[in-house]
Design an enzyme around this catalytic site. Structure first.
Site, PDB file in Angstrom:
ATOM      1  N   CYS A   1      -2.644  -5.053  11.504  1.00 58.40           N
ATOM      2  CA  CYS A   1      -3.138  -4.292  10.912  1.00 58.40           C
ATOM      3  C   CYS A   1      -4.006  -2.939  11.275  1.00 58.40           C
ATOM      4  CB  CYS A   1      -4.122  -4.692   9.709  1.00 58.40           C
ATOM      5  SG  CYS A   1      -4.800  -6.140  11.161  1.00 58.40           S
TER       6      CYS A   1
ATOM      7  N   GLU B   1       1.342   3.586   6.644  1.00 59.31           N
ATOM      8  CA  GLU B   1       1.045   2.211   7.447  1.00 59.31           C
ATOM      9  C   GLU B   1       2.221   2.160   7.484  1.00 59.31           C
ATOM     10  OE1 GLU B   1      -0.571  -1.610   6.444  1.00 59.31           O
ATOM     11  OE2 GLU B   1      -1.218  -1.123   8.245  1.00 59.31           O
TER      12      GLU B   1
ATOM     13  N   LYS C   1      -3.533 -19.947   0.553  1.00 61.42           N
ATOM     14  CA  LYS C   1      -2.411 -19.713   0.231  1.00 61.42           C
ATOM     15  C   LYS C   1      -1.276 -18.965   2.004  1.00 61.42           C
ATOM     16  CE  LYS C   1       0.980 -16.823  -1.482  1.00 61.42           C
ATOM     17  NZ  LYS C   1       1.945 -16.225  -0.584  1.00 61.42           N
TER      18      LYS C   1
ATOM     19  N   GLU D   1      -9.054  -7.356   3.936  1.00 62.84           N
ATOM     20  CA  GLU D   1      -9.018  -7.214   4.858  1.00 62.84           C
ATOM     21  C   GLU D   1      -7.518  -6.864   5.056  1.00 62.84           C
ATOM     22  OE1 GLU D   1      -7.547  -6.189   8.480  1.00 62.84           O
ATOM     23  OE2 GLU D   1      -7.297  -8.150   8.916  1.00 62.84           O
TER      24      GLU D   1
HETATM   25  P1  NAI Z   1       1.599  -8.153   1.538  1.00 65.31           P
HETATM   26  O1  NAI Z   1       0.148  -7.834   1.252  1.00 65.31           O
HETATM   27  O2  NAI Z   1       2.272  -7.768  -0.434  1.00 65.31           O
HETATM   28  O3  NAI Z   1       1.565  -9.720   1.548  1.00 65.31           O
HETATM   29  C1  NAI Z   1       0.260 -10.823   1.645  1.00 65.31           C
HETATM   30  C2  NAI Z   1      -0.186 -11.611   1.384  1.00 65.31           C
HETATM   31  O4  NAI Z   1      -0.643 -11.630  -0.208  1.00 65.31           O
HETATM   32  C3  NAI Z   1       1.003 -13.108   0.918  1.00 65.31           C
HETATM   33  O5  NAI Z   1       0.356 -14.004   1.128  1.00 65.31           O
HETATM   34  C4  NAI Z   1       1.811 -12.287  -0.661  1.00 65.31           C
HETATM   35  O6  NAI Z   1       2.518 -13.802  -0.345  1.00 65.31           O
HETATM   36  C5  NAI Z   1      -0.274 -12.510  -0.881  1.00 65.31           C
HETATM   37  N1  NAI Z   1       0.376 -11.969  -2.205  1.00 65.31           N
HETATM   38  C6  NAI Z   1       1.163 -10.739  -2.520  1.00 65.31           C
HETATM   39  N2  NAI Z   1       1.357 -10.128  -4.093  1.00 65.31           N
HETATM   40  C7  NAI Z   1       0.665 -11.192  -4.076  1.00 65.31           C
HETATM   41  C8  NAI Z   1      -0.653 -10.482  -5.085  1.00 65.31           C
HETATM   42  N3  NAI Z   1       0.475  -9.657  -6.219  1.00 65.31           N
HETATM   43  N4  NAI Z   1      -1.299 -11.401  -5.877  1.00 65.31           N
HETATM   44  C9  NAI Z   1      -1.789 -12.139  -5.079  1.00 65.31           C
HETATM   45  N5  NAI Z   1      -1.182 -12.492  -3.793  1.00 65.31           N
HETATM   46  C10 NAI Z   1       0.145 -11.237  -3.467  1.00 65.31           C
HETATM   47  O7  NAI Z   1       1.751  -7.334   1.988  1.00 65.31           O
HETATM   48  P2  NAI Z   1       3.628  -8.145   2.420  1.00 65.31           P
HETATM   49  O8  NAI Z   1       5.106  -7.742   1.062  1.00 65.31           O
HETATM   50  O9  NAI Z   1       4.279  -9.503   3.238  1.00 65.31           O
HETATM   51  O10 NAI Z   1       4.250  -7.278   3.634  1.00 65.31           O
HETATM   52  C11 NAI Z   1       3.898  -5.512   2.769  1.00 65.31           C
HETATM   53  C12 NAI Z   1       3.936  -4.009   3.767  1.00 65.31           C
HETATM   54  O11 NAI Z   1       2.007  -4.551   3.434  1.00 65.31           O
HETATM   55  C13 NAI Z   1       3.583  -3.915   5.398  1.00 65.31           C
HETATM   56  O12 NAI Z   1       4.413  -3.602   5.440  1.00 65.31           O
HETATM   57  C14 NAI Z   1       2.512  -3.906   5.861  1.00 65.31           C
HETATM   58  O13 NAI Z   1       2.267  -2.130   6.012  1.00 65.31           O
HETATM   59  C15 NAI Z   1       1.053  -4.700   5.101  1.00 65.31           C
HETATM   60  N6  NAI Z   1       0.311  -5.923   5.336  1.00 65.31           N
HETATM   61  C16 NAI Z   1      -0.390  -5.613   6.295  1.00 65.31           C
HETATM   62  C17 NAI Z   1      -1.073  -6.366   6.441  1.00 65.31           C
HETATM   63  C18 NAI Z   1      -2.727  -6.393   7.097  1.00 65.31           C
HETATM   64  O14 NAI Z   1      -3.109  -7.346   8.478  1.00 65.31           O
HETATM   65  N7  NAI Z   1      -3.520  -5.432   7.194  1.00 65.31           N
HETATM   66  C19 NAI Z   1      -0.264  -7.865   6.884  1.00 65.31           C
HETATM   67  C20 NAI Z   1       0.144  -8.170   6.091  1.00 65.31           C
HETATM   68  C21 NAI Z   1       1.445  -6.527   5.424  1.00 65.31           C
END
Ligand code: NAI
Ligand code: MG
Length: 497
Positions: free
Chosen positions: A304, A401, A195, A270
């Site tokens: 990250c 973050e 996904k 991660e």
């Molecule tokens: P997110 O954690 O919401 O999204 C990451 C993935 O999870 C996407 O594919 C999203 O569709 C999916 N997702 C979202 N809600 C979900 C749920 N309830 N169940 C299963 N999958 C779900 O991150 P977002 O909203 O894009 O970014 C928000 C913050 O998260 C960023 O500002 C950053 O701080 C952090 N982040 C950290 C990352 C990392 O590599 N550690 C990568 C992306 C975001």
């Protein structure tokens, strides 16, 4: 200043209909719904994407289940499987320019960075993992069972694929995160539902084509695009999924754990970070300043592992902050397709609001913005590279973050002090140490509670080097041979002789 020419294949690809890849076929979402992924440099629509939902996830899981339980994948020799995984790496290199352009258009990152880092790293991950297919081994184990005196046994372990794996990935390195997830899963014989992030689905869809072309049997890799709540959540909760692997926010990571509890599927995570980057007074001046800037500004801070907390030994604090600020001011911010662009837009309007919201909160809390601190222009999602000082450890900009090009800098006086302060965070993903004193470097490396410690470098990634987090930065490791544990079950077999 010139602009890269859009590859004709990329133009055709983005204009096309983007369906879901389920059981080896391209299909519309069951609901018929689509969503638009914008170009973050302009905010204009880039492509229309199928909006997968629970029904599509269920179809994809059943396709993966059938491929795992009855398909040819499990009957292939390790060598045949390894050669297919290798071919995926080759095909990524053959299509490197298309993939780099898609990545730049969809994510906003400079095309030059996608060409130099994202695409070759993704190919290398498949090439590296391909070799492991033929090297998954168990052990033979001598037994000493106390209650069966005189009985001899032959006991051994088998390392088997976990089964059907749901993989949910973020938007910061779309193709590379797909590679980190798919490479080890396939090398160890699993079947997958991927996904991609709703912000950046395009490169995963082209990758799905390449995966089919490489000879991966139908149903082994399924790609379901869509939003987190609609497609990610039902995947994490699905009863027929044996494992979920997630990269993204710590907040959603906790929701994944809760969703996985229903059938106690295996979970690897991660997650986020607030990584300390520690510059001692004896560090190489130029290298440490350039390194501190790269640690936070690479990929617009959307890493990250971004070195978002910069700590500098008192005597050199002003000099290093000035040096990093000078670099910040010199960074060319612009469209990823423009040749001299060093930093593109943030990925989305949501991230723009989030990052500028953090900047406001820092100012309101009394921190000092040394350079940057604002949005660039009013079109697209650009933010200035920003350096902030005069912070306190309880400020949101120090604890949370930000995931943007924003670094907070603080002075320190001693190794003991900085070891404590650097670890004063809920996260534990990465850390940097800059010093010419070998003992000090390794003493710090031991004391830092982080999955990766870089000494006199930062942001060095390799398919052979394990990556992952302590504390709330995650569970398990990706890459290297460590990741094989995350995609295999161990079966103990005991025979009475
Ligand atoms: P997110 O954690 O919401 O999204 C990451 C993935 O999870 C996407 O594919 C999203 O569709 C999916 N997702 C979202 N809600 C979900 C749920 N309830 N169940 C299963 N999958 C779900 O991150 P977002 O909203 O894009 O970014 C928000 C913050 O998260 C960023 O500002 C950053 O701080 C952090 N982040 C950290 C990352 C990392 O590599 N550690 C990568 C992306 C975001
Ligand atoms: Mg989200």
């Amino acid at each position: 200043m010139s602009t890269a020419t859009l590859d004709a294949r990329v133009d055709t690809f983005t204009r096309g209909a983007h369906q879901l890849f389920i059981g080896g076929r391209w299909v519309d979402a069951a609901s018929g719904e689509t969503f638009t992924t914008p170009n973050p440099a302009t905010g204009e629509p880039l492509a229309s994407i199928a909006a997968g939902g629970p029904e599509d996830i269920d179809r994809a899981v059943r396709a993966a289940r059938a491929a795992f339980d009855d398909g040819p994948w499990g009957r292939m020799t390790p060598s045949e499987r390894g050669r297919i995984v290798w071919r995926i790496g080759d095909l990524i290199l053959e299509h490197a320019e298309e993939l780099a352009q898609l990545e730049s258009l969809d994510n906003g990152k400079p095309l030059a960075v996608a060409r130099a880092a994202d695409i070759p790293l993704a190919a290398d991950l498949f090439h590296y993992m391909a070799g492991w297919s033929t090297k998954i081994e168990g052990n033979t184990i001598g037994l000493s069972v106390p209650y069966t005196p005189g009985v001899d046994y032959h006991a051994y372990t088998l390392r088997e694929p976990v089964g059907v794996v749901g993989q949910i990935i973020p938007w910061n390195f779309p193709l590379l995160m797909a590679a980190w997830k798919l490479g080890p899963a396939l090398a160890t014989g699993n079947c997958v539902i991927l996904k991609p992030a709703e912000q950046t689905p395009l490169s995963a869809l082209l990758l799905a084509q390449l995966i089919a072309e490489a000879g991966v049997p139908d149903g082994v890799v399924n790609v379901v695009t869509g939003f987190g709540e609609d497609a990610g959540a039902p995947l994490a909760a699905h009863e027929l999924v044996d494992k979920v692997a997630f990269t993204g926010s710590t907040e959603v990571g906790k929701m994944i754990v809760a969703a996985a509890a229903g059938n106690l599927k295996k979970v690897s995570l991660e997650l986020g970070g607030k990584s300390p980057n520690v510059v001692f007074a004896d560090a190489d001046p130029e290298a440490s300043i350039a390194g501190a800037a790269n640690a936070i500004f690479f990929n617009h801070g959307q890493c990250c592992v971004a070195g978002s907390r910069l700590f500098v030994e008192q005597d050199r604090f002003d000099e290093v902050v000035e040096g990093v600020s000078d670099i910040a001011k010199s960074i060319k911010v612009g469209d990823g397709f423009t040749d001299d662009t060093q930093m593109g837009p943030l990925v989305s309007d949501e991230q723009l609001q989030r990052v500028t919201g953090f900047l406001d909160s820092g100012r309101a809390d009394g921190a000092e913005v040394v350079t940057g601190g604002a949005r660039v222009g009013d079109r697209g999602y650009f933010v200035e590279p920003t350096v902030i000082t005069n912070t306190r450890s309880d400020m949101r900009i120090v604890r949370e973050e930000i995931f943007g090009p924003v670094v907070v800098a603080e002075p320190f006086r001693s190794l003991d002090e900085i070891a404590r302060v650097a670890n004063d965070t809920a996260y534990g993903l990465g850390a940097g140490v800059w010093t010419r004193d070998v003992s000090k470097a390794h003493a710090m490396a031991k004391r830092l509670r982080a999955g990766t410690v870089w000494i006199n470098c930062y942001n060095v990634f390799d398919a052979a080097l394990p990556f992952g987090g302590y504390k709330q930065s995650g569970w398990g490791r990706e890459m290297g041979h460590e990741v094989l544990h995350a995609y295999t079950e161990v079966k103990a077999v005991c025979t009475q002789l």
